[in-house]
Design a protein around this motif. Structure first.
Motif, PDB file in Angstrom:
ATOM      1  N   ASN A  22      -2.123   0.691  -4.705  1.00 20.62           N
ATOM      2  CA  ASN A  22      -1.917  -0.657  -4.180  1.00 20.62           C
ATOM      3  C   ASN A  22      -1.293  -1.534  -5.265  1.00 20.62           C
ATOM      4  O   ASN A  22      -1.515  -1.315  -6.465  1.00 20.62           O
ATOM      5  CB  ASN A  22      -3.241  -1.296  -3.741  1.00 20.62           C
ATOM      6  N   ARG A  76       0.549   5.313   0.622  1.00 22.64           N
ATOM      7  CA  ARG A  76      -0.310   6.354   1.159  1.00 22.64           C
ATOM      8  C   ARG A  76       0.516   7.620   1.380  1.00 22.64           C
ATOM      9  O   ARG A  76       1.700   7.663   1.103  1.00 22.64           O
ATOM     10  CB  ARG A  76      -0.967   5.896   2.462  1.00 22.64           C
ATOM     11  N   ASP A 117      -3.148   6.718  -2.975  1.00 24.18           N
ATOM     12  CA  ASP A 117      -4.011   5.607  -2.595  1.00 24.18           C
ATOM     13  C   ASP A 117      -3.746   4.434  -3.538  1.00 24.18           C
ATOM     14  O   ASP A 117      -4.659   3.801  -4.059  1.00 24.18           O
ATOM     15  CB  ASP A 117      -5.479   6.035  -2.659  1.00 24.18           C
ATOM     16  N   TYR A 128      -0.279   3.259  -8.450  1.00 21.12           N
ATOM     17  CA  TYR A 128       0.886   2.737  -7.752  1.00 21.12           C
ATOM     18  C   TYR A 128       2.147   3.160  -8.496  1.00 21.12           C
ATOM     19  O   TYR A 128       2.190   3.170  -9.731  1.00 21.12           O
ATOM     20  CB  TYR A 128       0.806   1.214  -7.684  1.00 21.12           C
ATOM     21  N   MET A 156       0.850  -1.192   0.000  1.00 22.08           N
ATOM     22  CA  MET A 156       0.000   0.000   0.000  1.00 22.08           C
ATOM     23  C   MET A 156       0.888   1.245   0.000  1.00 22.08           C
ATOM     24  O   MET A 156       1.863   1.314   0.751  1.00 22.08           O
ATOM     25  CB  MET A 156      -0.903   0.038   1.236  1.00 22.08           C
TER      26      MET A 156
END
Length: 287
Positions: free
Chosen positions: A123, A110, A121, A162, A108
């Motif tokens: 992943n 963030r 956000d 990502y 993850m």
């Protein structure tokens, strides 16, 4: 173009850290690291602080690990302020199936991006299985991997894409970072990417091996670094490789890669020509 000033597009930026401070705690069956790292300029002169915890059960069961880090300073890519957490497993043995191993990781991203001010956000995750046929000539090993790297979604305030961060050229094999000599290294870069890989490797001799990779590449969301596309179907690709490693110092690789674009790549680049690559890599370690 990571590593551009050093003429290193293909093998990438220097992956060594400029300086480090690492506190290691080794116990059984858990070990850990607390670290402060600073990269070379090719990776943004980044400062990274974090912690890693993992098991020491590789031989009996496999390795499970947790890692968390923050990028507290960075000058090139807008990574400053990013917080990253990951859960991983490697060399996981399956009871009753002696020659099968499983691998996987979930990551993850963030924190607020330094350049855009948007909240990250993103992943990414992958699962992989490999099975070694020890009773067949040349001990063939078959691999399958499914990897997913999220793309930015239209109409939201957050950045869901990502972003691949700090890398190593090799981990377990050529495909364990960039996936595919064409799609992975020159087009997608572990961002907005969904890739399936099937691989077969054989070892006719202890000093050399043969490998064949087949990939299908897709986009997670219908855009390519912000350019809209009509289809997420990106390309398919075949790689062939011969590795020669007569001792623990010398390593050589001769490879061939072919990729054909599908509609997503046609929309992004405007052409339907196939891509062919012939390559050679030589590494020698001095002592």
């Amino acid at each position: 173009n990571q590593g551009g000033p050093d003429g290193q597009y293909w093998i990438g930026a220097f992956s060594a850290w400029r300086n480090t401070a690492i506190l290691r705690v080794n116990t059984e069956p858990i070990r850990g690291d607390v670290f402060w790292l600073r990269t070379d300029d090719d990776l943004g002169d980044s400062r990274v602080v974090g912690v890693n915890v993992e098991t020491t059960t590789k031989d009996s069961f496999g390795t499970l690990g947790l890692m968390y880090f923050e990028i507290i300073d960075e000058q090139r890519f807008g990574w400053e302020g990013m917080r990253v957490a990951s859960l991983r497993g490697a060399d996981i043995k399956v009871p009753g199936i002696e020659n099968l191993k499983l691998f996987g990781e979930f990551v993850m991203e963030r924190g607020e991006s330094d350049f855009s001010g948007r909240e990250n956000d993103g992943n990414a995750w992958y699962v992989e299985a490999n099975y070694r046929f020890v009773d067949l000539p040349w001990t063939p090993t078959f691999f399958y991997r499914y990897a997913h790297f999220s793309g930015d979604e239209a109409g939201t305030n957050d950045n869901e894409e990502y972003r691949g961060l700090f890398f190593t050229i090799f981990k377990r094999d050529w495909d364990t970072w960039y996936q595919g000599e064409v799609g992975g290294e020159f087009h997608l870069f572990n961002q907005n990417q969904v890739t399936q890989m099937a691989k077969l490797k054989v070892s006719p001799h202890p000093a050399w091996s043969l490998g064949m990779w087949y990939y299908t590449h897709d986009l997670d969301t219908p855009q390519y670094f912000g350019t809209p596309v009509t289809d997420t179907d990106w390309s398919e690709e075949v790689n062939l490789g011969v590795e020669y490693f007569p001792d623990d110092r010398l390593y050589t690789y001769w490879g061939f890669a072919w990729s054909t674009p599908h509609q997503g790549a046609v929309d992004a680049f405007g052409g339907r020509d196939d891509t062919l690559i012939i390559e050679m890599f030589i590494s020698y370690t001095y002592r």
